[in-house]
Write an enzyme that holds these catalytic residues in place. Structure first.
Site, PDB file in Angstrom:
ATOM      1  N   GLU A 175       0.831  -1.214   0.000  1.00 60.39           N
ATOM      2  CA  GLU A 175       0.000   0.000   0.000  1.00 60.39           C
ATOM      3  C   GLU A 175       0.865   1.265   0.000  1.00 60.39           C
ATOM      4  O   GLU A 175       0.715   2.159   0.842  1.00 60.39           O
ATOM      5  CB  GLU A 175      -0.949   0.002   1.197  1.00 60.39           C
ATOM      6  CG  GLU A 175      -1.946  -1.133   1.122  1.00 60.39           C
ATOM      7  CD  GLU A 175      -3.061  -1.073   2.160  1.00 60.39           C
ATOM      8  OE1 GLU A 175      -4.117  -1.683   1.930  1.00 60.39           O
ATOM      9  OE2 GLU A 175      -2.885  -0.437   3.197  1.00 60.39           O
ATOM     10  N   GLU A 379      -5.575  -8.261  -1.457  1.00 63.75           N
ATOM     11  CA  GLU A 379      -6.278  -8.100  -0.177  1.00 63.75           C
ATOM     12  C   GLU A 379      -7.718  -7.761  -0.475  1.00 63.75           C
ATOM     13  O   GLU A 379      -7.989  -6.899  -1.325  1.00 63.75           O
ATOM     14  CB  GLU A 379      -5.691  -6.966   0.666  1.00 63.75           C
ATOM     15  CG  GLU A 379      -4.375  -7.271   1.310  1.00 63.75           C
ATOM     16  CD  GLU A 379      -3.937  -6.191   2.293  1.00 63.75           C
ATOM     17  OE1 GLU A 379      -4.811  -5.543   2.903  1.00 63.75           O
ATOM     18  OE2 GLU A 379      -2.718  -5.988   2.426  1.00 63.75           O
TER      19      GLU A 379
HETATM   20  C1  BG6 Z   1      -4.612  -3.010   4.555  1.00 69.52           C
HETATM   21  C2  BG6 Z   1      -3.312  -3.498   5.068  1.00 69.52           C
HETATM   22  O1  BG6 Z   1      -4.670  -1.654   4.831  1.00 69.52           O
HETATM   23  O2  BG6 Z   1      -5.801  -3.485   5.072  1.00 69.52           O
HETATM   24  C3  BG6 Z   1      -3.390  -4.634   6.059  1.00 69.52           C
HETATM   25  O3  BG6 Z   1      -2.411  -3.816   4.043  1.00 69.52           O
HETATM   26  C4  BG6 Z   1      -4.627  -4.444   6.916  1.00 69.52           C
HETATM   27  O4  BG6 Z   1      -2.202  -4.646   6.778  1.00 69.52           O
HETATM   28  C5  BG6 Z   1      -5.851  -4.534   6.023  1.00 69.52           C
HETATM   29  O5  BG6 Z   1      -4.721  -5.333   7.976  1.00 69.52           O
HETATM   30  C6  BG6 Z   1      -7.162  -4.442   6.743  1.00 69.52           C
HETATM   31  O6  BG6 Z   1      -7.190  -3.308   7.560  1.00 69.52           O
HETATM   32  P1  BG6 Z   1      -7.513  -3.412   9.095  1.00 69.52           P
HETATM   33  O7  BG6 Z   1      -7.282  -2.054   9.595  1.00 69.52           O
HETATM   34  O8  BG6 Z   1      -8.939  -3.826   9.177  1.00 69.52           O
HETATM   35  O9  BG6 Z   1      -6.600  -4.407   9.674  1.00 69.52           O
END
Ligand code: BG6
Length: 490
Positions: A175, A379
């Protein structure tokens, strides 16, 4: 049309959010290790000096460091073709400044990679997922200093040499475009405004956009050098970028909203990937830099490095979308690392992130139109509170619904002609949230018995979504229907 043969189905994690063992076997302290627990209502904090009695989630996380064999076995049982994880820089070079790597850290990833390969799971490794050594943060403000590029390259060269022949897919910075926002400064770039006193994650102190964009420039150069050197070390390496795709729509047809949205997209969603995929700064940034008094110092040769070090493929996280408007009657919503204007057509998760499966199809088309490169969604997922049912299993049908709708839209995108090559949903095993530091925000197919009050024995259990995703993978995304868990009780 279906998902292509050989489509890479799997899951994604990050070292600091699951390994634990934060100071074992010579590991040093990373920026994430000085980050406390928090919640949706209470921001987590960065504490440059460890506070007695304060809880630091990355220090134990889900104890994957000691349980990786069990976890990879469960991933294999679901049929994973790929597993995205990060190497924690501070296991390899504990402070970042050592001349020699930490052999025990390398040995851990030797074993982890071998374990993946044993089950024919392709490793997809993020080189830097919010894990910049804290000593570099203190001494150099992370990537704000050019010296950090050399420290990063020392680390990257070490792991490329060590794992060549065993690993094909790499991502440089997780990111990276998070660095275009103040909140992303510390995690993505190592630019922490106060390295002496505690500060809140959501209210970064002393944010200086010029320093942050200079740091971004250094990460671009570091990323491009990693691509160039990676290809020299192993011509079979495929090295990608990784962006937050924070899809954004104009709230109204008012041309002013359209322009605002376009400007937002330029900075947030396209700037970093334009540099990394096209190998040059986009021209719209000239005006942005001028209007924000930002002067980027580039050295002779940087242009050529960026040009020659463009990535082989594009990857992103995708969780939510929001809107942009110039009008006053707007409602604010939360989102991944940043908020925006609410979209009246969408519902939000328990953490306020607006759920938008169609936005994924829309964005994949936009990305492919722009770069014509293979794409992976690395993701995606639903952070939710999970409760066990009377039969002892978590029946996370809400998560299945979320994932199903997103996979359906990926399929539409493939039909639209997008070259989508893989999907690794986020937090395939419950882990610690990056934004809030909670265990309660769960994403996994595998439930981990560990809770925010410190209780729990780390044991792992299959959720309903575990069996569902197994079927999805088995049928290469053809069968997205529910599963019957009657005979699958724990
Ligand atoms: C992304 C990141 O921002 O989203 C992860 O690459 C992160 O590290 C994921 O865990 C989900 O966000 P969160 O804040 O719900 O853990």
């Amino acid at each position: 049309m279906s998902f292509p043969k050989g489509f890479l189905w799997g899951g994604a994690t990050a070292a600091n959010q699951l390994e634990g063992a934060w100071n074992e076997d010579g590991k040093g302290v990373s920026i994430s290790d000085i980050s406390t627990g928090g919640s949706a209502k209470q921001s987590k904090r960065f504490t440059p000096v460890f506070e007695e009695g304060t809880y630091y989630p990355s220090h134990v996380a889900i104890d994957h460091y000691h349980r990786y064999k069990e976890d990879i076995k469960l991933f294999a049982e679901m049929g994973f073709k790929v597993y995205r994880f990060s190497i924690n820089w501070t296991r390899i070079y504990p402070t970042g400044f050592e001349d020699e790597p930490n052999e025990k850290g390398l040995a851990f990833y030797d074993d982890l990679i071998d374990e993946c390969n044993k089950y024919n799971i392709e490793p997809l490794i993020t080189l830097c997922h919010y894990e910049i050594p804290f000593e570099i943060v203190k001494k150099y403000k992370g990537f704000a200093s050019r010296e950090t590029i050399d420290l990063f390259m020392k680390y990257v060269t070490t792991v490329f040499e060590r794992y060549k022949g065993k690993v094909k897919y790499w991502l440089t910075f997780n990111e990276i475009n998070n660095g275009t926002n103040p909140v992303g400064g510390p995690l993505a770039l190592g630019v922490l405004g106060d390295t002496e006193n505690a500060s809140e994650f959501i209210h970064p102190v002393n944010d200086d956009p010029e320093v942050r964009f200079q740091a971004l420039h250094h990460t671009f150069v570091a990323s491009a050098l990693a691509v160039i050197i990676g290809h020299q070390i192993d011509p079979n390496f495929k090295i990608g970028c990784m962006q937050i795709m924070a899809t954004s729509y104009a709230l109204t047809p008012d041309p002013k909203d359209q322009i605002l949205n376009q400007q937002h997209n330029h900075i947030m969603n396209w700037f970093c990937s334009d540099v990394q995929c096209r190998g040059a700064y986009p021209r719209y940034m000239n005006r942005y830099f001028k209007e924000h008094n930002i002067n980027i110092k580039m050295l002779p040769g940087d242009t050529e490095i960026l040009r020659d070090g463009h990535v082989d493929f594009y990857t992103c996280s995708y969780y939510m979308s929001f809107c942009q408007t110039t009008h006053d009657n707007r409602e604010e919503v939360a989102g991944n690392m940043m908020g925006g204007t609410a979209n009246p057509y969408l519902k939000a998760s328990d953490w306020g992130w607006q759920i938008d499966p169609i936005g994924l199809r829309y964005s994949l088309n936009e990305i492919y139109d722009r770069y014509q490169m293979p794409i992976m969604v690395v993701e995606n997922g639903l952070g939710a509170y999970d409760e066990k049912g009377e039969d002892g299993m978590v029946h996370d049908t809400y998560r299945i619904d979320y994932l199903r709708q997103h996979i359906e839209q990926m399929k539409e995108a493939v039909e639209d002609g997008v070259d989508l090559i893989g999907y690794t949903s986020w937090g395939c095993i419950d882990l610690v949230s990056a934004s809030t530091g909670e265990y309660a925000k769960r994403y996994g197919y595998i439930y981990v018995n560990k809770f925010d009050d410190g209780s729990g024995d780390f044991s792992r259990e299959r959720k309903e979504s575990f069996y569902w995703y197994k079927k999805v993978i088995e049928t290469n995304g053809e069968d997205l229907t529910d599963v019957d868990t009657t005979d699958l009780r724990p």
